[in-house]
Scaffold this active site. Structure first.
Site: not given
Ligand code: SDX
Length: 444
Positions: A263, A302, A358
């Site tokens: 997050h 996201h 981010d």
């Molecule tokens: C913020 O919610 C908000 O609005 C948050 C925010 C705000 O203003 O409050 O926008 C701010 O928190 C932005 C997000 C910052 N976080 C990151 O950058 C961390 C990296 N991103 C992730 O961990 C992920 O994308 C999330 C946490 C942001 C979202 O996760 P989800 O929606 O639960 O997606 P998921 O984990 O179910 O992933 C779906 C697929 C998976 O692959 P498979 O299981 O299908 O093989 O996508 C992959 C994940 O492994 N995946 C990623 C990834 N994000 C998701 N793979 C590699 N790198 C990534 N960043």
């Protein structure tokens, strides 16, 4: 065919037809009408609307973000953080007089009790500023016991002003403590962002002579981070607020949720990732590792945005202005190469992974001289306005009660207690986690 959904319980033949709300939602009461014990299993609330909110609108498919109906692009270009904070909390942009009064109200509440300083000085010398901030915000509840009168509008307003006013002070104090520098008190002659920079950087001189380009860039970043509907930390704010806890305790819970690397901690994690990659030439190998499940591409992806995060675009424009003022960040070329490679790689495109707010913000903070450990603190300062807006909306929403989800119980059936000497085997003694997210089968 109408705008409704008909549910049939095949066990009894009972059906219920539910009118679809305009935003494609159905009330859970429709399920209970079919079977009072019916539950929807929705871990992480992927398809659950926890509230009806008027504050922020996000369209993840079209990359749209609006605060109280105003497009984020217009607010970032024409407004200020304090004006946006007023908009989020009060629902309307302030008149000139209202803005002056609001700005004055915040300005005269930037100081904290001297005991807050002494409290901060008890942390270990290398305490992370977010750990200090979370703890100190919670401690503020002990300085303002009247904050518990959450249904007194005047008391509520006072706490909201205090939290928005004091966050920069606590943040800067946490930094000054962590680098062993004397605390710099707020300067009421400075605007919100400049005052924060003054408390962060002023050394020796009687007043802060900062670069207005950097102060404006920081204010724009504060606007971009002010709210984002039901994100993890706002959900924590609403959940704790639903028990009618005071706003300082609820805000501390929200800041604690923001601290996580998935997050608000992502901006710090992005820089550590770029540092680890090191060069443009190392980008392809790093991405191959991510695709093998060896970690995540931080700053990408996201839950809601399935295309470019509109904030990321504005952050990138702001970065150009900052780099022109202070010189570019050497990691920028690695970030640009990483973005270009990921956006043309099927693995990321198929998973709709695009840069989020981010991905570039950390590059700006680093170029502005902020230490890595302060990056999430820089997210918590502005997000306080969003947390306050949702807290007020929650308290006024007749649909809301104390948050208390149900569960699926998948544990042991009834067992009989046996004295220690008669037990064949105990647990493994450790707290073994389930397989990591990347190894778990994807749930749709
Ligand atoms: C913020 O919610 C908000 O609005 C948050 C925010 C705000 O203003 O409050 O926008 C701010 O928190 C932005 C997000 C910052 N976080 C990151 O950058 C961390 C990296 N991103 C992730 O961990 C992920 O994308 C999330 C946490 C942001 C979202 O996760 P989800 O929606 O639960 O997606 P998921 O984990 O179910 O992933 C779906 C697929 C998976 O692959 P498979 O299981 O299908 O093989 O996508 C992959 C994940 O492994 N995946 C990623 C990834 N994000 C998701 N793979 C590699 N790198 C990534 N960043």
């Amino acid at each position: 065919m109408g705008d409704s959904i008909t549910l049939t319980d095949d066990r009894t033949g009972a059906t219920v037809t539910v009118p679809l709300e305009a935003d494609n939602t159905i009330p859970s009461s429709a399920l209970r009408a079919l079977d009072p014990g019916l539950r929807v299993y929705d871990p992480a609330f992927v398809s659950t609307a926890s509230c009806a909110s008027q504050i922020t609108y996000v369209d993840g498919q079209r990359g749209v973000l609006r605060y109280r109906g105003y497009p984020i692009e217009q607010l970032a270009e024409q407004s200020t953080y304090l004006e946006v904070a007023y908009l989020l909390i009060h629902g309307e942009l302030p008149t000139a007089d209202q803005l002056d009064a609001w700005r004055q109200d915040v300005t005269i509440h930037t100081y904290v009790h001297e005991n807050v300083k002494h409290f901060m000085q008890q942390f270990h010398h290398d305490a992370h500023p977010m750990g200090i901030l979370v703890s100190t915000v919670a401690a503020l509840s002990t300085f303002y016991p009247d904050a518990k009168l959450i249904f007194d509008a005047e008391v509520r307003h006072k706490q909201i002003v205090r939290l928005i006013a004091k966050m920069p002070t606590l943040a800067a104090f946490a930094h000054r403590f962590s680098v062993g520098m004397p605390f710099v008190y707020p300067d009421n002659d400075l605007d919100y962002a400049t005052n924060f920079l003054s408390m962060m950087w002023r050394v020796g001189s009687p007043c802060y002579e900062g670069d207005p380009v950097l102060a404006r860039a920081l204010d724009v970043l504060f606007i971009l981070h002010a709210d984002h509907e039901q994100n993890c930390s706002t959900t924590a704010m609403r959940s704790v607020g639903s028990s009618h806890a005071d706003p300082y305790s609820a805000t501390a819970a929200a800041a604690a949720a923001l601290y996580g690397p998935l997050h608000g901690g992502a901006n710090e994690a992005v820089i550590r990732m770029l540092d680890h990659i090191g060069t443009v030439e190392a980008v392809p190998a790093f991405l191959e590792g991510v695709k093998r499940g060896e970690g995540r591409l931080m700053g990408f992806g996201h839950r809601v945005y399935k295309h470019y995060d509109p904030r990321a675009r504005i952050v990138k424009q702001t970065a150009d202005e900052v780099f022109a003022a202070v010189g570019t960040n050497p990691l920028l070329e690695v970030a640009l190469a990483l973005e270009e490679a990921a956006l043309s790689d099927d693995y990321f495109v198929e998973r709709q992974l695009y840069p989020n707010v981010d991905f570039y913000s950390g590059l700006i903070y680093q170029a502005m001289g902020f230490p890595l450990e302060m990056f999430t603190v820089l997210f918590a300062i502005p997000r306080t306005a969003g947390w306050m807006a949702h807290w007020v909306e929650l308290l006024g929403d007749p649909d809301q009660r104390i948050a208390r989800p149900r569960q699926r119980y998948v544990g042991s059936s009834e067992r009989t207690y046996a004295p220690a000497g008669q037990r064949a085997k105990g647990g493994d003694g450790g707290d073994t986690l389930p397989p990591p997210a990347t190894a778990r089968p994807r749930r749709d």
